[in-house]
Design a protein around this motif. Structure first.
Motif, PDB file in Angstrom:
ATOM      1  N   ILE A  60      -1.675   0.809   2.580  1.00  0.00           N
ATOM      2  CA  ILE A  60      -2.858   1.898   3.763  1.00  0.00           C
ATOM      3  C   ILE A  60      -2.932   0.962   4.926  1.00  0.00           C
ATOM      4  O   ILE A  60      -3.055   2.334   6.362  1.00  0.00           O
ATOM      5  CB  ILE A  60      -3.670   2.531   2.883  1.00  0.00           C
ATOM      6  CG1 ILE A  60      -2.766   2.944   1.838  1.00  0.00           C
ATOM      7  CG2 ILE A  60      -4.534   3.509   3.887  1.00  0.00           C
ATOM      8  CD1 ILE A  60      -3.892   3.158   0.367  1.00  0.00           C
ATOM      9  N   ALA A  61      -3.659   0.543   5.022  1.00  0.00           N
ATOM     10  CA  ALA A  61      -3.881  -0.016   6.181  1.00  0.00           C
ATOM     11  C   ALA A  61      -3.564  -0.374   7.394  1.00  0.00           C
ATOM     12  O   ALA A  61      -3.958  -0.052   8.537  1.00  0.00           O
ATOM     13  CB  ALA A  61      -5.571  -1.133   5.966  1.00  0.00           C
ATOM     14  N   ARG A  62      -2.087  -0.885   7.111  1.00  0.00           N
ATOM     15  CA  ARG A  62      -1.350  -1.000   8.455  1.00  0.00           C
ATOM     16  C   ARG A  62      -0.276   0.341   7.981  1.00  0.00           C
ATOM     17  O   ARG A  62       0.737  -0.264   9.005  1.00  0.00           O
ATOM     18  CB  ARG A  62      -0.381  -2.597   7.417  1.00  0.00           C
ATOM     19  CG  ARG A  62      -1.558  -3.753   7.257  1.00  0.00           C
ATOM     20  CD  ARG A  62      -2.018  -4.266   9.127  1.00  0.00           C
ATOM     21  NE  ARG A  62      -2.952  -3.544   9.675  1.00  0.00           N
ATOM     22  CZ  ARG A  62      -4.306  -3.624   9.512  1.00  0.00           C
ATOM     23  NH1 ARG A  62      -5.018  -4.232   8.907  1.00  0.00           N
ATOM     24  NH2 ARG A  62      -4.818  -3.496  10.648  1.00  0.00           N
ATOM     25  N   GLY A  63      -0.608   1.082   7.563  1.00  0.00           N
ATOM     26  CA  GLY A  63       0.897   2.041   8.031  1.00  0.00           C
ATOM     27  C   GLY A  63       2.431   1.704   7.112  1.00  0.00           C
ATOM     28  O   GLY A  63       3.433   1.754   8.475  1.00  0.00           O
ATOM     29  N   ALA A  64       2.387   0.681   6.390  1.00  0.00           N
ATOM     30  CA  ALA A  64       3.732   0.409   5.395  1.00  0.00           C
ATOM     31  C   ALA A  64       3.899   1.085   4.543  1.00  0.00           C
ATOM     32  O   ALA A  64       3.578   0.456   3.543  1.00  0.00           O
ATOM     33  CB  ALA A  64       3.642  -1.047   5.412  1.00  0.00           C
ATOM     34  N   GLY A  65       4.944   1.243   5.083  1.00  0.00           N
ATOM     35  CA  GLY A  65       5.776   2.382   4.103  1.00  0.00           C
ATOM     36  C   GLY A  65       7.540   1.641   3.197  1.00  0.00           C
ATOM     37  O   GLY A  65       7.687   2.816   2.715  1.00  0.00           O
ATOM     38  N   GLY A  66       7.496   1.010   3.796  1.00  0.00           N
ATOM     39  CA  GLY A  66       8.322   0.020   3.056  1.00  0.00           C
ATOM     40  C   GLY A  66       8.389  -0.655   1.186  1.00  0.00           C
ATOM     41  O   GLY A  66       7.443   0.074   0.575  1.00  0.00           O
ATOM     42  N   PRO A  67       9.055  -1.663   1.598  1.00  0.00           N
ATOM     43  CA  PRO A  67       9.167  -1.705  -0.485  1.00  0.00           C
ATOM     44  C   PRO A  67       7.687  -2.659  -0.587  1.00  0.00           C
ATOM     45  O   PRO A  67       6.638  -3.398   0.589  1.00  0.00           O
ATOM     46  CB  PRO A  67      10.190  -3.132  -0.152  1.00  0.00           C
ATOM     47  CG  PRO A  67      11.335  -2.296   0.890  1.00  0.00           C
ATOM     48  CD  PRO A  67      10.064  -2.312   2.053  1.00  0.00           C
TER      49      PRO A  67
END
Length: 419
Positions: A154-161
């Motif tokens: 959420i904090a880093r906007g990481a939408g992968g695995p």
């Protein structure tokens, strides 16, 4: 999502974020290690006067409110704040603009040995003192091992695995290895990977004391004595270590600094006992051999090994035997050190921290020492880089981790010499 690659891809380490008893960033931690300083001191996190040897590796000066929104920091476990802080530091170190990455191309693999240790203990006390209606509604989503990867995403906007893992003391190494394998097979281009732990609560300390696993010494700085003939246990520590793993061409295309190249990982089980390591080191032997065989690296091509090296009599003896079994005559040539002599055992974060040390050994061409090494043990007869760091050629560095339940993880990194 990034399509699955048809051929294995190379993996680089482009960022590091460290929170340790020696410092709250990579450089202060590394400087402390190379100077041979101990981060072990009397416990201040709780009243430890009733304990036999009330020492630990604490994060001195760490303020959760400086690393997460104060309102959020009050609602989540301390361990998750550590993961958030170390991940932010690693992303900044990699100079990685995550907003410019394609959706789903950035993943997260973070592990912990315990999970929400602070919230569990604190809410149990609330339940006992004030009844069930006063238990926090934020407890359920924060007491497991997996909130931290979600919060970092959420904090880093990481939408992968996105994966949380646990394998006791082997957790951090296993997390880094799995993350690298994901990149190699094309599941992501970048993964924020590592381990985190905040175990400094009396109940956990009491449990390990009951096991007779904790080090006892009049001087806290000398309590952790891996491979020394008078070693008598380990020291509990808190902390976090996060590595930015990146597909090599992706890293080169954006002009990233490359610390080292990941070359292999393996995990294996002793399948023997829930507490004691197998006398022959069977699990760690298998994992080391699988890494060497899978990477095509010969035993004479590994120069440095960051050992699990807890300071317990059995573990250090078995790990020494395992290294000799795998490396044969080359075992006498390898510099082997345990940075737990300075940092203590960061539990689920330990393997990731020691992976970072192996990466830095490749990058800086120096092996950290094993401090407090005074008395030779005939069953621990390797070169443990005693008491002083050693400038040396490090072509490849291996990191080994062992955990309760027979978990073992091994990582291999190579010096980056350019494409």
């Amino acid at each position: 999502m990034t399509p699955i690659a048809q051929a294995p891809r190379r993996v680089a380490v482009t960022g590091l974020g460290l929170l340790t008893p020696l410092g709250l960033d990579t450089e202060s931690t590394w400087d402390g290690l190379i100077e041979g300083r101990s981060g072990i001191a009397p416990i201040t996190a709780f009243d430890a006067s009733a304990f036999e040897c009330p020492i630990a590796g604490e994060l001195r000066g760490f303020d959760p409110a400086q690393h997460a929104d104060p309102k959020l920091a009050r609602r989540i476990d301390r361990s998750s704040v550590l993961a958030i802080a170390a991940s932010k530091q690693a992303v900044q170190d990699a100079q990685l603009d995550l907003e410019r990455q394609p959706p789903g191309s950035v993943g997260i693999v973070l592990g912990t040995g315990i999970g929400g240790a602070h919230l569990i203990v604190e809410n149990q006390q609330v339940l006992d003192d004030r009844g069930p209606r006063r238990v926090s509604p934020f407890l359920p989503p924060n007491l497991l091992p997996d909130p931290a990867p979600g919060l970092v995403a959420i904090a880093r906007g990481a939408g992968g695995p996105n994966l949380a893992g646990t394998a006791a003391g082997a957790t951090g190494g296993a997390a880094v290895g799995e993350a690298a394998e994901m990149i190699r097979r094309g599941a992501a281009d970048v993964i924020i990977a590592g381990g985190f732990e905040a175990p400094l609560k009396p109940i956990y300390y009491a449990g390990f004391q009951a096991m007779r696993a904790l080090a006892v010494h009049d001087d806290p700085t000398q309590a952790s004595r891996p491979f020394d003939g008078e070693r008598n246990g380990f020291v509990i520590s808190e902390g976090a270590s996060v590595l930015i793993l990146e597909e090599l061409d992706h890293a080169l295309a954006r002009g990233a600094r490359i610390y080292a190249e990941w070359e292999g990982a393996a995990t294996a089980s002793d399948a023997f006992d829930m507490a004691a390591a197998a006398d022959d080191g069977r699990g760690i032997v298998r994992a080391m051999r699988w890494v060497l065989d899978g990477s095509g690296v010969a035993t004479d091509e590994v120069d440095y090994l960051n050992a699990h090296g807890t300071g317990t009599p059995l573990n250090d003896r078995v790990e020494t035997l395992a290294i000799r079994t795998v490396f044969g005559e080359d075992a006498d040539r390898i510099a082997v050190s345990s940075t737990k002599s300075m940092l203590g055992h960061m539990m689920g974060a330990a393997g990731a921290l020691e992976a970072a040390v192996a990466v830095l050994a490749c990058d800086r061409q120096i092996a950290p020492p094993t401090i407090n090494y005074r008395t030779r043990d005939p069953e621990c007869d390797l070169d443990y880089v005693p008491n002083e760091a050693r400038p040396m050629e490090v072509r490849r560095a291996m990191s080994t981790s062992v955990g309760l339940g027979g978990h073992n993880s091994v990582l291999l990194f190579g010096r980056w010499e350019g494409a």
